[in-house]
Design a protein around this motif. Structure first.
Motif, PDB file in Angstrom:
ATOM      1  N   ARG A 142       0.895  -1.155  -0.061  1.00  0.00           N
ATOM      2  CA  ARG A 142      -0.113  -0.114   0.109  1.00  0.00           C
ATOM      3  C   ARG A 142       0.934   1.154   0.056  1.00  0.00           C
ATOM      4  O   ARG A 142       0.650   2.237  -0.865  1.00  0.00           O
ATOM      5  CB  ARG A 142      -0.941   0.227   1.465  1.00  0.00           C
ATOM      6  CG  ARG A 142      -2.160  -0.970   1.202  1.00  0.00           C
ATOM      7  CD  ARG A 142      -3.047  -0.724   2.024  1.00  0.00           C
ATOM      8  NE  ARG A 142      -2.528  -0.790   3.645  1.00  0.00           N
ATOM      9  CZ  ARG A 142      -2.714  -2.348   4.063  1.00  0.00           C
ATOM     10  NH1 ARG A 142      -3.449  -3.206   3.726  1.00  0.00           N
ATOM     11  NH2 ARG A 142      -2.250  -2.490   5.384  1.00  0.00           N
ATOM     12  N   ARG A 146       1.166   4.869  -2.374  1.00  0.00           N
ATOM     13  CA  ARG A 146       0.864   5.653  -1.761  1.00  0.00           C
ATOM     14  C   ARG A 146       2.005   6.995  -2.041  1.00  0.00           C
ATOM     15  O   ARG A 146       1.981   8.089  -1.810  1.00  0.00           O
ATOM     16  CB  ARG A 146       0.350   5.692  -0.380  1.00  0.00           C
ATOM     17  CG  ARG A 146      -0.994   4.999  -0.315  1.00  0.00           C
ATOM     18  CD  ARG A 146      -1.148   4.729   1.310  1.00  0.00           C
ATOM     19  NE  ARG A 146      -1.234   6.087   1.899  1.00  0.00           N
ATOM     20  CZ  ARG A 146      -1.007   6.048   3.322  1.00  0.00           C
ATOM     21  NH1 ARG A 146      -0.629   5.087   3.948  1.00  0.00           N
ATOM     22  NH2 ARG A 146      -1.276   7.354   3.840  1.00  0.00           N
ATOM     23  N   ARG A 261      -3.062   7.803   7.432  1.00  0.00           N
ATOM     24  CA  ARG A 261      -3.543   6.700   6.510  1.00  0.00           C
ATOM     25  C   ARG A 261      -4.410   7.381   5.450  1.00  0.00           C
ATOM     26  O   ARG A 261      -4.526   6.458   4.329  1.00  0.00           O
ATOM     27  CB  ARG A 261      -4.444   5.964   7.443  1.00  0.00           C
ATOM     28  CG  ARG A 261      -3.736   5.101   8.587  1.00  0.00           C
ATOM     29  CD  ARG A 261      -2.689   4.172   8.177  1.00  0.00           C
ATOM     30  NE  ARG A 261      -1.897   3.445   9.344  1.00  0.00           N
ATOM     31  CZ  ARG A 261      -1.154   2.525   9.109  1.00  0.00           C
ATOM     32  NH1 ARG A 261      -0.903   2.274   7.809  1.00  0.00           N
ATOM     33  NH2 ARG A 261      -0.383   2.186  10.103  1.00  0.00           N
ATOM     34  N   GLY A 262      -5.015   8.396   5.432  1.00  0.00           N
ATOM     35  CA  GLY A 262      -5.864   8.857   4.506  1.00  0.00           C
ATOM     36  C   GLY A 262      -5.050   9.534   3.332  1.00  0.00           C
ATOM     37  O   GLY A 262      -5.838   9.736   2.231  1.00  0.00           O
ATOM     38  N   ALA A 265      -4.355   7.760  -0.354  1.00  0.00           N
ATOM     39  CA  ALA A 265      -5.041   6.427  -0.022  1.00  0.00           C
ATOM     40  C   ALA A 265      -5.843   6.157  -1.088  1.00  0.00           C
ATOM     41  O   ALA A 265      -6.026   4.626  -1.591  1.00  0.00           O
ATOM     42  CB  ALA A 265      -5.729   6.268   1.387  1.00  0.00           C
ATOM     43  N   GLU A 266      -6.361   6.690  -1.741  1.00  0.00           N
ATOM     44  CA  GLU A 266      -7.189   6.357  -3.239  1.00  0.00           C
ATOM     45  C   GLU A 266      -6.612   7.129  -4.288  1.00  0.00           C
ATOM     46  O   GLU A 266      -6.997   7.958  -5.113  1.00  0.00           O
ATOM     47  CB  GLU A 266      -8.602   6.946  -3.018  1.00  0.00           C
ATOM     48  CG  GLU A 266      -9.423   6.415  -1.776  1.00  0.00           C
ATOM     49  CD  GLU A 266      -9.416   4.786  -2.152  1.00  0.00           C
ATOM     50  OE1 GLU A 266      -9.444   4.369  -3.082  1.00  0.00           O
ATOM     51  OE2 GLU A 266      -9.629   4.116  -0.904  1.00  0.00           O
TER      52      GLU A 266
END
Length: 390
Positions: A142, A146, A261-262, A265-266
């Motif tokens: 991840r 990111r 964490r955000g 993230a997308e």
């Protein structure tokens, strides 16, 4: 210190002929024997005989990394001089000609050269690789996605490859342009999740395209050997302070992304494409050209981006004990990278001595002196002090 903050640094160097200032085609076995005696665990040969790689032990502080790399640089440079060679930390050798290179004899390198053919011989490039421990494999994958928007800044601060085949390229970081000839390089894809990444690797291995994930050479990747996320986009940095600054920035970014964490993230395909465009801009202009900000749709200067980012990372730098090293990123953004100095040295020597060859030789001398950490250039009539019957 939390074990998750541990890290390691790998630097690749060129071996240059001390007399001609050109590249070394074949390195004496006596040199490698001496290196093995002095550094049995920290040094290994690279795919081409004109290159060598060092690795720090697992580090918990920047002081440990500085001590390890300064010891390795000074020790290797001294051994190289005893064998009539210069050690150079840079992304490309200023005057080396790829067609004259010889491959290192080793099973892994033999297999790679058979696969890559001419591209393997053209891989006359040296990078800086930084491992930061992230124990959870899913989290490593991840984070690999990111962190993509930050990679152009890390490249811009490391640029040290303005020359290729004895010519000015017009780029501050040409290394990645040559490296892009190889398969499985550049930015990783936007994998949906960790399972998606593992499926990709397992498919390539099962089909016989690659032996394992170590044959994936992206700008950033989960390590195949260690529980780390490995940064690979940076040029080999000539000055040790620059290496440590980029290592500090990368460590802080990993910690920052883990805390927020955000953030990214997308990530979208458009954001990845903007990161790729910014990588080109970092190659072309280094710290000078500015990078595209997707949110504001504006061009931002590298110094302003670094200043803002270092403000965001202040708590991370304090927690990791690397405030001094991180602050050096501001100096790099303001005063220039190795590529800037190489070009200035080249132009001054070419004008003074009246020729391209003199300019390139002066660049090699500067690279060697900075890599040795002594700041002393060799004189044109330099002769090595050979050790015994070696």
């Amino acid at each position: 210190m939390n074990e998750a903050n541990r890290f390691g640094i790998e630097e690749e160097y060129f071996l240059s002929d001390a007399g001609s200032r050109g590249i070394v085609r074949k390195v004496s076995p006596k040199f490698f024997a001496a290196v093995q005696d002095a550094f049995p665990d920290e040094v290994q040969r690279e795919m081409l005989q004109s290159q060598i790689e060092v690795a720090t032990p697992i580090c918990e502080s920047m002081a440990q990394a500085r001590h390890s790399l300064s010891t390795l640089r000074k020790g290797l440079a001294g051994l190289a001089l005893e064998h009539e060679m210069l050690l150079l930390a840079c992304g490309t050798h200023p005057s080396a000609v790829w067609s004259r290179q010889r491959a290192t004899e080793a099973t892994r390198y033999d297999q790679i050269m058979r696969d890559l053919q001419m591209l393997g011989s053209r891989n006359q490039l040296c990078g800086l690789h930084i491992h930061v421990e992230v124990k959870d494999e899913d989290e490593r994958i991840r984070l690999m996605v990111r962190i993509l928007p930050f990679l152009p800044l890390l490249l811009a601060l490391s640029t040290s490859s303005p020359f290729w085949q004895g010519q000015r390229t017009g780029l501050m970081g040409y290394r990645l342009s040559a490296y892009a000839e190889l398969p499985r390089t550049g930015l990783p894809e936007l994998f949906a999740d960790a399972a998606d990444y593992r499926s990709y690797v397992e498919t390539l291995v099962a089909a016989g395209a690659i032996k394992d994930a170590s044959y994936i050479w992206w700008a950033i990747r989960p390590s195949d050997k260690h529980p780390t996320l490995e940064l690979r986009i940076a040029d080999s940095c000539t000055r040790l302070d620059d290496t440590l600054a980029i290592a500090a920035l990368y460590r802080c970014l990993i910690r920052h992304l883990q805390r927020r964490r955000g953030l990214n993230a997308e990530l979208t395909p458009a954001a990845r494409a903007i990161a790729a465009e910014n990588i080109w801009r970092a190659q072309r202009y280094g710290i000078h050209g500015g990078l595209i900000c997707g949110e504001s749709r504006t061009m931002r200067s590298v110094p302003s981006l670094i200043d803002e980012l270092l403000g965001d990372l202040a708590d991370d730098a304090a927690a990791l004990g690397c405030k001094a090293e991180l602050s050096h990123c501001r100096t790099l953004a303001a005063k220039g990278t190795s590529a800037d100095v190489q070009l200035a040295v080249f132009e001054e020597a070419r004008a003074r001595a009246g020729g391209q060859a003199a300019g390139l030789a002066a660049v090699v001398d500067w690279l060697a002196s900075e890599t040795r950490l002594d700041g002393v250039a060799l004189s044109p009539g330099w002769q090595p002090a050979m050790r015994g019957a070696a």
